[in-house]
Design a protein around this motif. Structure first.
Motif, PDB file in Angstrom:
ATOM      1  N   THR A  42       0.876  -1.258  -0.099  1.00 48.87           N
ATOM      2  CA  THR A  42      -0.044   0.005  -0.082  1.00 48.87           C
ATOM      3  C   THR A  42       0.831   1.275   0.077  1.00 48.87           C
ATOM      4  N   ASP A  64      -5.577  -0.634  -4.945  1.00 50.79           N
ATOM      5  CA  ASP A  64      -5.222  -1.226  -3.834  1.00 50.79           C
ATOM      6  C   ASP A  64      -5.969  -2.392  -3.369  1.00 50.79           C
ATOM      7  N   GLU A  65      -5.828  -3.866  -3.883  1.00 45.49           N
ATOM      8  CA  GLU A  65      -6.665  -4.747  -3.656  1.00 45.49           C
ATOM      9  C   GLU A  65      -8.065  -4.401  -3.969  1.00 45.49           C
TER      10      GLU A  65
HETATM   11 MG   LIG Z   1      -2.421  -2.792   2.020  1.00 44.33          MG
END
Ligand SMILES: [Mg+2]
Ligand SMILES: Nc1ncnc2c1ncn2[C@@H]1O[C@H](COP(=O)(O)OP(=O)(O)OP(=O)(O)O)[C@@H](O)[C@H]1O
Lengths: 844, 221
Positions: free
Chosen positions: B48, B167-168
């Motif tokens: 991240t 991010d994901e």
């Molecule tokens: Mg993360």
């Protein structure tokens, strides 16, 4: 900031702000209501003041009763002068005198009588019940008639058609005057009557010299050249400098000044209300920013700058300000129409609403400054919301941003706000004092909340569950303590201070003064009857306390050769001593209750030189020193004397007191009369009735009558003032309630956890009560201290009275405020008691 | 073909009470302008953090980061906002739609941030392509998780950014939904020659990418 934005972006800000406002206005209700109420208060005081001043301006000729007024004092104008004047316009001549009006079986009434000729009034009209009986005065009927005001009618219980006695002559009451155009104090608050000049001349009525005034009012033939005509009049009467001329402006000015002073006070209170509203704005805005933190972070992640977002929220508040200020302004502007119904009829005031852009901008500007001051720290907290929070799913609550730059900006804005008020008022010193006191009070209460939290943190922690919860709530980050201490603290301090001042004043008038004061106050007693009067009264009551002082009229001309008007401003506390006619007295020895504080009393028997003894306070205010030369005009002649000493004079006992006393040897050459006081075990009414019957020319004022008039007026003023300080408290309560509501989610969550941990409902309730009690008691202590100090300074220094503490009143105010606040807080908190708290767990 | 993202010796440290936390240690990599790259690694490894640095939302402690050849380390907040809105679209794991704006208004937000006004039709047609034509005027609270994520992707894409950072993005979705989500993203980036940098824990997703960057303890392996 603005240069970063082009028109398109401003339009976008406009669009976003409107959209956001429409979808979340419920969250902004506190800003809207508190801003509205305080703006309304401000607007009301501005408008009513404006309307009153306009009305006075528009009616300044009616108020004076002519284009110009000439006062010649106790002597009428010579015939040749009158002839000269009558070439310029129509003249109405009148005599003002003060004497007793009596009726068999009733206590005589000290009355201001105006004897008028057939031309009266030159402007406006006399209004009477029954209508049009004013004419009757001038009918050469068998019996002279009089118009009396309502107050005399009530005191003497006399009906139209019945007789009253004035200076031993019988007059038939033709009717009741309800209003006269040339407004008189006595017509509004006291006893006032009108007779015809013919009856006055015919019966050779005459009261003592110092209460007699010949007045001539002129209505010019060419009103367009009023200025030149007025100069002509002045030159015609210039031969005698005791003759006064008055222009319409002179009479309206003093009235306007009274109104201005009162409305300035109200303005200051309104601005205080607005500042408390500002605290609410700041708090609501901050919680609004925190509630919108994801939206703000997302906007930042998309590429909007902090400034853009700040400007958008600021624009929303400005929209609220614009809407509320317009509504408040409009209500304010039309409020004079309502005020017309509330004002006493005898004032004959017809207020008109006036719309003006400047008037609106004035209110908007003040609102804008307050909004700016209180939104800057909240809006700058937007900077602290970071878009990275979106990756971590955690949002730190933003707090008020007090960077150095912001503090400088805020200080600057506060200075502008205070200066703006100071510049608008005549009472600059008091306004500055008020602002300083106000901001110091805010700081004190802010400090108090911090102190409370610090002390609780260190104090012994009781193991009582309720206390533990209360303690946690107070020391928590989002504690209610600061906002509650500041907003409730200031309101309470203001209310307490004003109540203490008014209570002390009322006590003085109802308790202290009557016990010291005489029962009767004889005015202008001819020196030839003084002896008879004295023995007559002593025969009625051998133990009577009678005190007579000789008295002559004089006016202040100059101090050390400089005309007094150049030395003393109108706002000087002691300006009254040198303004207009003053009664002076003389004596051989200093009076016992007038201790000499500086200088020496004079040797007796120096008849060619005038020595002067001055009231020490007036001497200080006017900047006099021992051996200064004072020129007085006594009966048309300028006499210069030397200041020999200063006396401390206590005017509170309403006994005979003089600011200026001269040496007896010199005064013996002057024509004079007596003034006196009477204190007796017998009924003042009975004594007065017998005296007036026996000595028709003697006039006396009943002291209790004056006191009840004064306290009547004071009561009305204080009801208004207390009402207004209550509004400050109400705004404070709204602010607190909103702060409570902002917290409820957070508290609900806490309380839910307590419940899960097995803390029962009564304990939570007990905890809330304790929390409130801890904060409120701390607050009381400081509010009371500030109010006691503040009111003590006002009462002892400004009003020169003795300060007293009233326990019952204090208890009553504190208790009722506590109960109302606590109930409101409980109500605002009610959702945390609801059983539907469990879904919360899933949402959190 | 040019370089969209260039990390040169980038380090990221956080100062905390018990000393310095070294999150990234001298990271070097670059992403080409039409490349799809996935970042994988264990929890806490710094994935991240890389995304945040590339988006200009976090400031590197050392090194240089170039976005379309422009150095962004050391820029002021306002200039970073500028770079971001011109070059980058971000998709979050938890969607983050603005709750009081409708689907289309959320999408329009990124156009308007770039001073592109009155482009409602464009936003609606993109939502249509994503199969949301019947949900255009719904508030986020009235949409399912998959629908919300599709709106969020539309919001990131509408402005035709040269780089998409995610991010994901499928972390909060079930497998069927995440499958179709990936199809959308891949199809769009291929078509418009956009680079995509995506953090994922899902091996099947990672394998579909052109390249995998693996990170461990703040270093690329
Ligand atoms: Mg993360
Ligand atoms: N503000 C901070 N202060 C100190 N350390 C931080 C801070 N923010 C992140 N970290 C640390 O940086 C490291 C990397 O965090 P990062 O969020 O980049 O990991 P990640 O690879 O995305 O993990 P995950 O797969 O769990 O999302 C973590 O060990 C975290 O504890």
């Amino acid at each position: 900031m603005v240069k970063l934005f082009n028109l398109q972006q401003l339009l976008l800000i406009n669009k976003y702000a409107l959209r956001d406002f429409l979808r979340s206005y419920k969250k902004l209700w506190v800003i809207t209501t508190t801003l509205f109420i305080s703006l309304l208060l401000l607007s009301l005081t501005f408008s009513v003041k404006q309307a009153l001043n306009d009305e006075i301006q528009a009616n300044s000729k009616e108020l004076l009763g002519g284009d110009i007024q000439v006062n010649s004092g106790i002597e009428p104008l010579p015939v040749n002068i009158l002839e000269e004047l009558s070439s310029l316009g129509e003249i109405s001549s009148a005599v003002e005198l003060a004497t007793m009006v009596s009726k068999k079986g009733q206590s005589p009434v000290f009355t201001e009588i105006r004897a008028v000729d057939g031309n009266y009034p030159l402007y406006g009209e006399i209004e009477t019940i029954p209508e049009g009986v004013g004419e009757k005065l001038f009918l050469s009927a068998q019996k002279p008639t009089v118009l009396i005001n309502e107050s005399i009618q009530k005191l003497l219980q006399v009906k139209t058609g019945e007789d009253v006695v004035i200076m031993g002559k019988s007059f038939e009451v033709a009717g009741i005057v309800t209003s006269v155009p040339d407004l008189q104090n006595s017509a509004v608050f006291g006893e006032f009557a009108i007779i015809s000049k013919t009856s006055y001349d015919q019966f050779e009525l005459s009261s003592g010299g110092s209460f007699l005034d010949y007045e001539y009012r002129l209505k010019f033939n060419n009103p367009n050249e009023g200025g030149e005509q007025a100069k002509l009049v002045e030159s015609i009467v210039a031969y005698d400098n005791t003759i006064e001329t008055l222009l319409p402006n002179d009479s309206s000015q003093s009235l306007s000044r009274v109104i201005d002073n009162f409305s300035n006070f109200l303005n200051l209170v309104s601005v205080s209300a607005m500042i408390i509203a500002g605290i609410g704005i700041s708090n609501t805005l901050l919680s609004f920013v925190n509630q919108s933190n994801t939206s703000i972070a997302v906007k930042k992640s998309i590429g909007f700058s902090s400034q853009f977002i700040q400007l958008m929220y600021f624009y929303e508040i400005i929209l609220i300000l614009i809407v509320t200020s317009i509504i408040a302004y409009l209500i304010g502007v039309f409020s004079p129409l309502l005020a017309n119904d509330l004002l006493p009829k005898s004032l004959d005031i017809d207020l008109q609403p006036t719309l003006s852009l400047i008037g609106y901008l004035n209110i908007f500007f003040i609102g804008l400054l307050v909004v700016l001051i209180f939104s800057i720290p909240s809006l700058y907290s937007i900077k602290d919301i970071k878009a990275v929070a979106l990756f971590r799913n955690t949002f730190q609550p933003a707090s008020l941003n007090f960077s150095l730059k912001n503090i400088a900006l805020l200080t600057f804005l506060i200075v502008i706000l205070s200066t703006y008020f100071v510049l608008q008022t005549e009472q600059k010193f008091y306004t500055v004092l008020y602002f300083v006191a106000f901001f110091i009070t805010i700081l004190i209460f802010y400090g108090v909340s911090k102190l409370l939290i610090a002390i609780l943190r260190r104090s012994y922690r009781f193991s009582n569950n309720g206390y533990r919860i209360a303690y946690r709530n107070i020391v928590a980050k989002k504690s209610l303590a600061p906002i509650m201490t500041i907003s409730l603290g200031i309101g309470l301090t203001l209310l307490l201070t004003l109540s203490f001042v008014s209570n002390n004043l009322k006590k003085e008038i109802s308790d202290s003064i009557p016990s010291m004061a005489p029962d009767l106050f004889f005015v202008s007693i001819d020196k030839d009857i003084k002896g008879d009067l004295e023995s007559f009264i002593t025969s009625m009551d051998p133990n009577v306390e009678l005190e007579f002082s000789p008295m002559a009229s004089a006016s202040f001309v100059s101090l050390n050769g400089t005309p007094i008007e150049e030395i003393v401003s109108q706002n000087n506390r002691s300006a009254w001593v040198v303004r207009g006619d003053r009664r002076i007295s003389w004596s051989e020895k200093p009076k016992e209750d007038n201790p000499i504080v500086e200088g020496e009393w004079w040797e007796s028997g120096n008849e060619d030189e005038m020595f002067i003894s001055m009231d020490s306070r007036a001497a200080f205010d006017l900047g006099m020193k021992i051996n200064d030369k004072i020129t007085l005009n006594i009966l048309g002649r300028d006499v210069t004397g030397i200041v020999k000493n200063f006396r401390e004079v206590d005017y509170r006992d309403i006994s005979v007191n003089f600011a200026i006393i001269i040496n007896k040897a010199f005064a013996n050459k002057l024509p004079y009369e007596y003034i006196g006081t009477l204190k007796s075990e017998l009924s003042a009414d009975d004594i007065l009735s017998s005296v007036v019957e026996r000595f028709p020319n003697v006039s006396a004022i009943k002291v209790d009558r004056i006191l009840s008039q004064v306290s009547g007026v004071l009561n009305k003023i204080f009801i208004a003032v207390t009402g207004i300080s209550l509004i400050v408290i109400i705004i404070g309560l709204i602010v607190i309630v909103s702060a409570v509501m902002v917290q409820t989610t957070f508290r609900r969550y806490n309380n839910l956890i307590y419940k899960i941990l097995g803390v029962d409902f009564p304990t939570i309730l007990k905890a809330m009560t304790m929390e409130f009690a801890i904060i409120y008691f701390t607050l009381i202590f400081f509010a009371l201290s500030v109010a006691v100090i503040g009111s003590y300074l006002i009462v002892e220094n400004t009003l020169q009275l003795t300060w007293q503490f009233d326990f019952d009143l204090t208890l009553w105010i504190l208790l009722s405020t506590a109960i109302v606040s606590f109930i409101l807080i409980l109500m605002a908190n009610r959702s945390i008691f609801s059983p539907k708290v469990y879904p919360l767990i899933r949402n959190e | 073909m040019s370089t969209a993202i260039q990390f040169n010796n980038v380090s990221l440290n956080y100062g905390s009470e018990d000393g310095l936390v070294r999150v990234l240690k001298s990271v070097n990599f670059s992403v080409n302008s039409d490349e799809i790259v996935s970042i994988v690694g264990p929890s806490g490894s710094g994935k991240t953090s890389i995304i945040m640095l590339a988006a200009g939302l976090e400031m590197a402690s050392e090194g240089s980061i170039k976005i379309n050849s422009q150095e962004i380390v050391g820029l002021r907040e306002n200039d970073l906002s500028d770079v971001r809105k011109k070059n980058i679209g971000i998709v979050f794991q938890s969607f983050y739609l603005i709750p009081n704006l409708t689907a289309v208004e959320n999408v329009l937000l990124s156009l308007e941030a770039n001073q592109k006004y009155n482009r409602d039709e464009e936003a609606k047609s993109l939502l249509g392509e994503f199969g949301l034509s019947h949900r255009i005027n719904h508030l986020p609270s009235e949409l399912s998780g998959g629908e919300q994520q599709r709106v969020a992707i539309a919001r990131a894409l509408i402005n035709k950014p040269k780089i998409i950072l995610a991010d994901e993005p499928t972390g909060n979705l079930d497998s069927a939904n995440s499958e179709s989500m990936m199809d959308l993203l891949f199809e769009y980036t291929k078509k418009s020659k956009t680079s995509l940098v995506m953090v994922t824990h899902d091996d099947s997703v990672a394998r579909r990418c052109d390249r995998i960057i693996e990170i461990k303890d703040g270093q690329i392996v």
